[in-house]
Design an enzyme around this catalytic site. Structure first.
Site, mmCIF file in Angstrom:
data_model
loop_
_atom_site.group_PDB
_atom_site.id
_atom_site.type_symbol
_atom_site.label_atom_id
_atom_site.label_comp_id
_atom_site.label_asym_id
_atom_site.label_seq_id
_atom_site.Cartn_x
_atom_site.Cartn_y
_atom_site.Cartn_z
ATOM 1 N N LYS A 125 0.827 -1.208 0.000
ATOM 2 C CA LYS A 125 0.000 0.000 0.000
ATOM 3 C C LYS A 125 0.859 1.254 0.000
ATOM 4 O O LYS A 125 0.573 2.204 -0.717
ATOM 5 C CB LYS A 125 -0.929 0.021 1.226
ATOM 6 C CG LYS A 125 -2.140 -0.890 1.107
ATOM 7 C CD LYS A 125 -3.366 -0.129 0.581
ATOM 8 C CE LYS A 125 -4.515 -1.057 0.214
ATOM 9 N NZ LYS A 125 -5.086 -1.749 1.366
ATOM 10 N N LYS A 208 -6.500 -11.554 -13.493
ATOM 11 C CA LYS A 208 -7.497 -11.360 -12.439
ATOM 12 C C LYS A 208 -8.477 -10.259 -12.815
ATOM 13 O O LYS A 208 -8.081 -9.209 -13.301
ATOM 14 C CB LYS A 208 -6.775 -10.984 -11.135
ATOM 15 C CG LYS A 208 -7.569 -11.326 -9.872
ATOM 16 C CD LYS A 208 -6.690 -11.071 -8.659
ATOM 17 C CE LYS A 208 -7.496 -10.882 -7.395
ATOM 18 N NZ LYS A 208 -8.147 -12.079 -6.878
ATOM 19 N N LYS A 211 -11.641 -4.128 -10.719
ATOM 20 C CA LYS A 211 -12.271 -2.861 -11.036
ATOM 21 C C LYS A 211 -11.212 -1.817 -11.426
ATOM 22 O O LYS A 211 -11.412 -1.044 -12.352
ATOM 23 C CB LYS A 211 -13.047 -2.397 -9.803
ATOM 24 C CG LYS A 211 -13.843 -1.138 -9.982
ATOM 25 C CD LYS A 211 -14.711 -0.917 -8.747
ATOM 26 C CE LYS A 211 -15.413 0.409 -8.824
ATOM 27 N NZ LYS A 211 -16.815 0.320 -8.420
#
Ligand code: TRP
Ligand code: SF4
Length: 341
Positions: A125, A208, A211
């Site tokens: 992250k 995969k 979105k």
């Protein structure tokens, strides 16, 4: 209705799981998580949470924050349409039960910073956000503590998650062990219930569906939108002409057929592809029809639920009220153990 901390008669245990409210869910979210959530309701007392505070750990603008409410509404409607049953399970929004933030603070007193900094998702992250470990907001460092608080506030013992969440669950168990050692055994060590991930591939040939990559198919899309998107899917790149035989095993359209078409059709697709009897356009049209069939019931339910004004908000208010009863009891116990009573 679930308002107890011990599993109900005949149930295997208490499940907690959460999803960040990212808006409309796609087929990958459904096959990888939501479908399993629905099935687990048969055997467990389930608590399902839209984790809006977790969403804030990576939100950087007021515009993004303004999306949280519509995203919760869209996502929870997908849950209910898929068969999450608010009569049997507790469905709620994380921030509606603020006790989780209290528990987060208190658990942070038993969690070494080193444990948090070593979590692989933390490092990822930080990189994704183009931050450093020094500049990143403190909330992101504490992400796994908040996730632990989510789970143990309800004394859940089973947590259905994908492989990517295993390090978080491992950390949750370590935090629980430390807490229990220091203050007395009040929390169960939560176990991951690994969702067998059938890997739903993307329309763009990526491995995969996601979105962020915009290669996804939304559950809530209309059949026409679904067909239109499926028609843009990548196929075997070597099949530049219709009379060249295709290679189903490198084609994402074939991979999706395997998940969503009846077995007999899958065999036909394979045979006709390798013998160049089937064109890709036709193949994709059939895939779209299979997916639309697969989702028909869910979509019908979604459309009817959407017409009931205030329904989602009602479900969430009811869920928060039930969750809060459990949460307050746990906090009282923790206060007392930690000398705060
Ligand atoms: N971190 C999880 C994810 O990104 C979401 C989550 C938050 C969660 N709290 C949880 C999952 C508690 C399971 C249990 O997918
Ligand atoms: Fe893929 Fe179907 Fe085209 Fe074969 S016919 S390459 S399986 S889309």
């Amino acid at each position: 209705m679930v308002v107890h901390q011990e599993p109900a008669q005949g149930k295997k245990g208490v499940i907690f799981s959460g999803m960040r409210p990212t808006g409309l869910l796609h087929l990958g979210n459904y096959m990888g998580a939501l479908k399993n959530w629905v099935e687990l309701q048969e055997e467990y007392d389930c608590i399902y949470c839209a984790v809006d505070i977790h969403a804030l750990t990576t939100i950087e603008t007021a515009e993004e924050a303004a999306q949280i409410q519509p995203n919760i509404e869209d996502m929870v409607l997908d849950w209910l349409a898929a068969g999450i049953d608010p009569e049997r399970s507790i469905v709620f929004v994380q921030s509606h039960v603020p006790e989780v933030m209290t528990l987060h603070s208190l658990l942070s007193m038993v969690t070494p910073l080193g444990w948090l900094m070593r979590v692989p998702t933390f490092k990822d992250k930080v990189r994704q956000m183009s931050e450093t470990e020094e500049s990143v907001n403190y909330g992101l460092v504490g992400y796994p503590i908040l996730q632990t608080a989510d789970i143990i506030l309800y004394k859940a013992d089973t947590v259905p998650v994908g492989q990517d969440q295993v390090p978080h669950l491992e950390l949750a168990r370590e935090i629980v062990r430390r807490f229990n050692n220091r203050y007395g055994k009040i929390f169960p060590e939560p176990q991951a219930n690994l969702t067998e991930d059938p890997l739903i591939v993307g329309l763009d040939g990526q491995q995969k569906m996601s979105k962020t990559l915009d290669n996804h198919l939304e559950l809530a899309a209309t059949p026409e939108e679904t067909t239109r998107r499926v028609m843009t899917a990548f196929t075997d790149p070597q099949r530049t002409r219709r009379d060249i035989p295709g290679r189903p095993n490198v084609c994402n359209v074939y991979a999706l057929h395997k998940t969503f078409s009846p077995p007999a059709e899958v065999t036909t697709v394979y045979d006709e592809c390798v013998t160049a009897q089937r064109g890709c356009v036709d193949c994709k049209r059939h895939l779209a029809a299979s997916i639309n069939d697969y989702l028909a019931e869910l979509r019908e339910r979604r459309n009817s639920l959407r017409l009931r004004p205030g329904y989602v908000q009602e479900v969430l208010a009811d869920g928060a009220a039930k969750a809060r009863v459990i949460a307050q009891k746990t906090i009282e116990e923790v206060y007392s153990k930690m000398g705060l009573a």
